[in-house]
Write a protein that holds these residues in place. Structure first.
Motif, mmCIF file in Angstrom:
data_model
loop_
_atom_site.group_PDB
_atom_site.id
_atom_site.type_symbol
_atom_site.label_atom_id
_atom_site.label_comp_id
_atom_site.label_asym_id
_atom_site.label_seq_id
_atom_site.Cartn_x
_atom_site.Cartn_y
_atom_site.Cartn_z
ATOM 1 N N MET A 161 0.847 -1.175 0.000
ATOM 2 C CA MET A 161 0.000 0.000 0.000
ATOM 3 C C MET A 161 0.893 1.239 0.000
ATOM 4 S SD MET A 161 -3.112 0.785 2.562
ATOM 5 C CE MET A 161 -3.324 2.424 3.157
ATOM 6 N N PRO A 162 0.556 2.218 -0.833
ATOM 7 C CA PRO A 162 1.384 3.430 -0.873
ATOM 8 C C PRO A 162 1.275 4.217 0.430
ATOM 9 C CG PRO A 162 -0.595 3.732 -2.190
ATOM 10 C CD PRO A 162 -0.580 2.300 -1.750
ATOM 11 N N GLU A 163 2.330 4.931 0.740
ATOM 12 C CA GLU A 163 2.337 5.797 1.920
ATOM 13 C C GLU A 163 1.410 6.984 1.648
ATOM 14 O OE1 GLU A 163 3.301 6.774 5.740
ATOM 15 O OE2 GLU A 163 3.985 5.001 4.653
ATOM 16 N N LEU A 164 0.436 7.197 2.534
ATOM 17 C CA LEU A 164 -0.520 8.283 2.363
ATOM 18 C C LEU A 164 -0.270 9.353 3.408
ATOM 19 C CD1 LEU A 164 -3.813 6.201 1.957
ATOM 20 C CD2 LEU A 164 -2.412 7.177 0.132
ATOM 21 N N ASP A 165 -0.350 10.596 2.967
ATOM 22 C CA ASP A 165 -0.274 11.672 3.944
ATOM 23 C C ASP A 165 -1.616 11.738 4.677
ATOM 24 O OD1 ASP A 165 -2.031 13.919 2.671
ATOM 25 O OD2 ASP A 165 -0.705 13.264 1.027
ATOM 26 N N ASP A 166 -1.632 12.392 5.823
ATOM 27 C CA ASP A 166 -2.831 12.428 6.666
ATOM 28 C C ASP A 166 -4.034 13.015 5.947
ATOM 29 O OD1 ASP A 166 -1.520 11.234 8.761
ATOM 30 O OD2 ASP A 166 -1.171 13.095 9.865
ATOM 31 N N LYS A 167 -3.824 14.057 5.157
ATOM 32 C CA LYS A 167 -4.931 14.702 4.445
ATOM 33 C C LYS A 167 -5.552 13.734 3.443
ATOM 34 C CE LYS A 167 -5.978 18.782 1.566
ATOM 35 N NZ LYS A 167 -6.729 18.090 0.554
ATOM 36 N N THR A 168 -4.736 13.051 2.662
ATOM 37 C CA THR A 168 -5.242 12.111 1.665
ATOM 38 C C THR A 168 -5.951 10.945 2.339
ATOM 39 O OG1 THR A 168 -3.485 12.714 0.132
ATOM 40 C CG2 THR A 168 -4.592 10.617 -0.269
ATOM 41 N N ARG A 169 -5.364 10.412 3.417
ATOM 42 C CA ARG A 169 -5.978 9.305 4.138
ATOM 43 C C ARG A 169 -7.346 9.711 4.684
ATOM 44 N NH1 ARG A 169 -5.965 8.684 9.185
ATOM 45 N NH2 ARG A 169 -4.069 9.863 9.547
ATOM 46 N N THR A 170 -7.430 10.905 5.261
ATOM 47 C CA THR A 170 -8.694 11.406 5.797
ATOM 48 C C THR A 170 -9.717 11.572 4.677
ATOM 49 O OG1 THR A 170 -7.601 12.497 7.644
ATOM 50 C CG2 THR A 170 -9.795 13.308 7.053
ATOM 51 N N GLU A 184 -10.917 8.087 3.682
ATOM 52 C CA GLU A 184 -11.803 7.548 4.716
ATOM 53 C C GLU A 184 -13.168 8.233 4.679
ATOM 54 O OE1 GLU A 184 -8.251 6.386 7.874
ATOM 55 O OE2 GLU A 184 -9.370 8.259 8.143
ATOM 56 N N ALA A 185 -13.177 9.540 4.483
ATOM 57 C CA ALA A 185 -14.439 10.273 4.414
ATOM 58 C C ALA A 185 -15.251 9.839 3.203
ATOM 59 C CB ALA A 185 -14.179 11.780 4.372
ATOM 60 N N ALA A 186 -14.588 9.641 2.071
ATOM 61 C CA ALA A 186 -15.285 9.191 0.863
ATOM 62 C C ALA A 186 -15.872 7.797 1.066
ATOM 63 C CB ALA A 186 -14.332 9.214 -0.335
ATOM 64 N N ALA A 187 -15.123 6.913 1.710
ATOM 65 C CA ALA A 187 -15.624 5.566 1.977
ATOM 66 C C ALA A 187 -16.816 5.616 2.937
ATOM 67 C CB ALA A 187 -14.509 4.696 2.555
ATOM 68 N N PHE A 188 -16.756 6.477 3.937
ATOM 69 C CA PHE A 188 -17.866 6.618 4.883
ATOM 70 C C PHE A 188 -19.107 7.147 4.169
ATOM 71 C CE2 PHE A 188 -20.227 9.084 8.115
ATOM 72 C CZ PHE A 188 -20.543 8.051 8.978
ATOM 73 N N ARG A 189 -18.942 8.151 3.316
ATOM 74 C CA ARG A 189 -20.086 8.690 2.570
ATOM 75 C C ARG A 189 -20.694 7.614 1.679
ATOM 76 N NH1 ARG A 189 -16.684 13.310 2.494
ATOM 77 N NH2 ARG A 189 -15.849 12.694 0.467
ATOM 78 N N ARG A 190 -19.856 6.793 1.078
ATOM 79 C CA ARG A 190 -20.364 5.705 0.229
ATOM 80 C C ARG A 190 -21.102 4.662 1.070
ATOM 81 N NH1 ARG A 190 -16.957 2.506 -4.440
ATOM 82 N NH2 ARG A 190 -18.698 1.247 -5.172
ATOM 83 N N LEU A 191 -20.592 4.345 2.259
ATOM 84 C CA LEU A 191 -21.284 3.430 3.161
ATOM 85 C C LEU A 191 -22.655 3.982 3.528
ATOM 86 C CD1 LEU A 191 -21.492 0.997 5.091
ATOM 87 C CD2 LEU A 191 -20.243 2.382 6.770
#
Length: 100
Positions: free
Chosen positions: A1-10, A13-20
């Protein structure tokens, strides 16, 4: 898995939550008790976690507002439109309060 900065990771995660949330809103046939019995959480759990996150950040949010964020409408309205009486089998499988 590529190294993600905190902003990208957040953002991911927010996009996945909205999709859920969108998925759960579309699947009104899936009852909360079914989610609890199979996965150990339900829409109410998500709204409580959302409320907890708001409180941790000092955001003034009510339980009703957190439920609207998850259900897409007031909880009582969702219950009246989509919630059915739990079957005896669903009730028997339910882990009970405090299990999540």
């Amino acid at each position: 898995m590529p190294e993600l900065d905190d902003k990208t990771r957040t953002e991911l995660e927010a996009a996945a939550f909205r999709r859920l949330l969108a998925h759960l809103r579309a699947r009104t046939d899936v009852q909360n008790i079914d989610l609890m019995n199979l996965a150990g959480f339900c829409r109410n759990c998500l709204s409580n976690w959302y409320l907890d996150a708001a409180k941790e950040r000092g955001v003034a949010l009510t339980k009703d507002e957190s439920r609207v964020a998850v259900y897409g409408m007031p909880y009582e309205e969702w219950k009246a439109a989509y919630q059915s009486e739990a079957t005896p089998e669903q009730k028997a499988a339910f882990p009970g309060p405090g299990s999540h």
